[in-house]
Design an enzyme around this catalytic site. Structure first.
Site, PDB file in Angstrom:
ATOM      1  N   CYS A 111      45.651  37.743  39.549  1.00  0.00           N
ATOM      2  CA  CYS A 111      45.356  38.984  38.832  1.00  0.00           C
ATOM      3  C   CYS A 111      44.356  39.882  39.552  1.00  0.00           C
ATOM      4  CB  CYS A 111      44.861  38.665  37.426  1.00  0.00           C
ATOM      5  SG  CYS A 111      45.993  37.598  36.526  1.00  0.00           S
ATOM      6  N   HIS A 155      37.716  44.086  33.808  1.00  0.00           N
ATOM      7  CA  HIS A 155      38.895  43.240  33.892  1.00  0.00           C
ATOM      8  C   HIS A 155      39.339  42.825  32.494  1.00  0.00           C
ATOM      9  CE1 HIS A 155      41.757  40.476  35.628  1.00  0.00           C
ATOM     10  NE2 HIS A 155      41.258  39.467  34.922  1.00  0.00           N
ATOM     11  N   GLU A 175      32.497  38.088  32.091  1.00  0.00           N
ATOM     12  CA  GLU A 175      32.353  39.368  32.780  1.00  0.00           C
ATOM     13  C   GLU A 175      31.170  40.157  32.230  1.00  0.00           C
ATOM     14  OE1 GLU A 175      35.020  43.243  34.203  1.00  0.00           O
ATOM     15  OE2 GLU A 175      35.745  41.971  32.567  1.00  0.00           O
ATOM     16  N   LYS A 179      43.388  47.384  29.541  1.00  0.00           N
ATOM     17  CA  LYS A 179      44.345  46.338  29.183  1.00  0.00           C
ATOM     18  C   LYS A 179      44.583  46.284  27.679  1.00  0.00           C
ATOM     19  CE  LYS A 179      43.635  43.090  33.032  1.00  0.00           C
ATOM     20  NZ  LYS A 179      42.491  43.708  33.743  1.00  0.00           N
ATOM     21  N   HIS A 191      48.257  42.911  30.192  1.00  0.00           N
ATOM     22  CA  HIS A 191      47.788  42.437  31.493  1.00  0.00           C
ATOM     23  C   HIS A 191      48.939  42.483  32.482  1.00  0.00           C
ATOM     24  CE1 HIS A 191      45.636  40.612  34.575  1.00  0.00           C
ATOM     25  NE2 HIS A 191      45.262  39.475  34.020  1.00  0.00           N
ATOM     26  N   PHE A 220      43.299  33.893  38.687  1.00  0.00           N
ATOM     27  CA  PHE A 220      43.392  32.440  38.786  1.00  0.00           C
ATOM     28  C   PHE A 220      43.163  32.025  40.241  1.00  0.00           C
ATOM     29  CE2 PHE A 220      46.408  31.420  34.962  1.00  0.00           C
ATOM     30  CZ  PHE A 220      45.415  31.829  34.094  1.00  0.00           C
TER      31      PHE A 220
END
Length: 405
Positions: free
Chosen positions: A160, A300, A311, A329, A334, A393
């Site tokens: 991502c 994010h 975050e 998002k 996403h 990831f």
């Protein structure tokens, strides 16, 4: 002295619109691109919602060409064509033109669909275009072929963080003198039973099937996972003197980038956001910009219980409590490998127009959310510099600093 790099073109196709302008308008209006999946295969899944493209790519790609392209390749081409045209189709030597377009997963739909054909009808029925359609570098390669790019065609694959990392790589290409213009971004199109089932088995996705538009809710106490989306975002980056010499419109500067890795877990972020802090610090130093000048962050924030708060901790440590945050998002879902690119476009346009898109569905903020978020309505703001965060990831952290030109 560092080479100045500017943004001269933008292009996108997303769950909010078939181009960058319609996507931006929908963001400012706080619209959701999430809807129920109506395909027959969705009925068997625990997750039956997704953020599907607002405009089918086959409406913009020639029918004959479309048969040779994976969906992720089509979306990349659509976004790249728009960005290139928006930049005024720069006159640049092909040996000085590069492409950096990534995909987190690649041509998964092709792989899975062709496997079904193999199992049902045998090897002779498998398409001869299968390999070029499924290879992760396919989107970058096709964009490069369209433009005749000869300074390199590069594919980043960092989950991502892909779209943002591809843009960071493009910045390096120009600074190192390997290209004058780079078409950069990310693409993803994996709304398919297997990826959805896989993410659902990890309990990473929202199961708010009865209320799709409210399912993506970053920082909200009721968040229960991300919503899978599809799309592409592409920008044209250019050496500033090259852009000014041709009288190009300049949206913003790409002032700096920071890339780190957590070294912590394959899927979970570091709980204190340590890697994210280092990425932001690197980006600020690279940009030569004080943290006080970064007044906006496109976070994010995916709507997962752990990731959203990690975050927040990172932003506190790296920037303080003054920036105005948003998570687009909440509207797009996403987009995986395309997320960092589409969100870079939102960050660029926020600087250019002086307005921060809202975060929707944030009705009951988490107790640990103690930063200023543009909630429900767009907020007008003077933005000298802004940050776009992307994490993936594998522990990938990418931070991009854009600044007013």
């Amino acid at each position: 002295m560092s080479v100045e790099v500017v943004v001269t073109g933008i292009g996108a196709t997303t769950p909010l619109g078939g181009d960058a302008a319609s996507t931006w308008d929908a963001m400012l209006a706080g619209k959701s691109g999430v809807s129920a999946l109506t395909q027959d295969w969705a009925a068997q899944l625990s997750v039956r919602i997704a953020a599907q493209l607002a405009v089918e790519p086959t409406e913009k790609i020639d029918r004959v060409q479309a048969r040779r392209l994976d969906r992720s390749e089509m979306t990349a081409i659509i976004a790249a064509r728009e960005a290139w045209a928006d930049a005024g189709a720069p006159e640049v030597e092909k040996e000085r033109l590069a492409v950096s377009v990534g995909s987190g997963i690649g041509g998964a739909q092709t792989l899975l669909n062709q496997d079904d054909i193999l199992e049902a009808s045998g090897p002779r029925k498998v398409s001869p275009h299968t390999v070029p359609m499924l290879m992760p570098n396919g989107p970058a390669a096709w964009v490069g072929l369209e433009l005749g790019a000869q300074a390199g065609v590069h594919c980043v694959a960092s989950a991502c963080a892909t779209g943002a990392e591809a843009i960071a790589h493009a910045l390096d290409l120009i600074r190192l003198g390997r290209a004058d213009v780079v078409v950069a971004g990310g693409t993803e199109a994996v709304i398919h039973p297997l990826p959805i089932a896989g993410f659902a088995s990890m309990r990473a996705m929202s199961i708010r099937n009865d209320d799709p538009e409210a399912a993506s809710r970053p920082w909200d106490k009721g968040r229960d996972g991300f919503v899978l989306g599809e799309g592409a975002g592409v920008i044209v980056l250019e050496r500033a003197d090259h852009a000014r010499a041709r009288g190009a419109r300049i949206y913003a500067r790409l002032a700096g980038a920071g890339l780190t890795s957590d070294g912590y877990d394959i899927v979970q972020p570091h709980p204190e956001g340590a890697g994210a802090v280092r990425a932001i610090d690197f980006a600020l130093r690279d940009a030569g910009i004080a943290k006080s000048d970064v007044v906006h962050v496109n976070a994010h924030a995916t709507s997962t219980p752990v990731g959203d708060l990690a975050e927040i901790k990172a932003l506190h440590r790296a920037l303080g409590d003054h920036p105005v945050l948003t998570s687009t998002k909440s509207m797009t879902g996403h987009l995986l490998g395309a997320a960092g690119a589409v969100e870079s476009i939102a960050t660029i346009l926020a600087i250019y127009h002086g307005v921060v898109p809202p975060t929707i569905n944030l009705d009951d903020p988490d107790d640990e959310l103690d930063l200023d978020v543009a909630v429900h309505k767009a907020r007008h703001l003077d933005i000298p510099a802004a940050l776009n965060n992307s994490f993936g990831f594998g522990g990938h952290n990418a931070a991009l600093v854009f600044a007013r030109a």
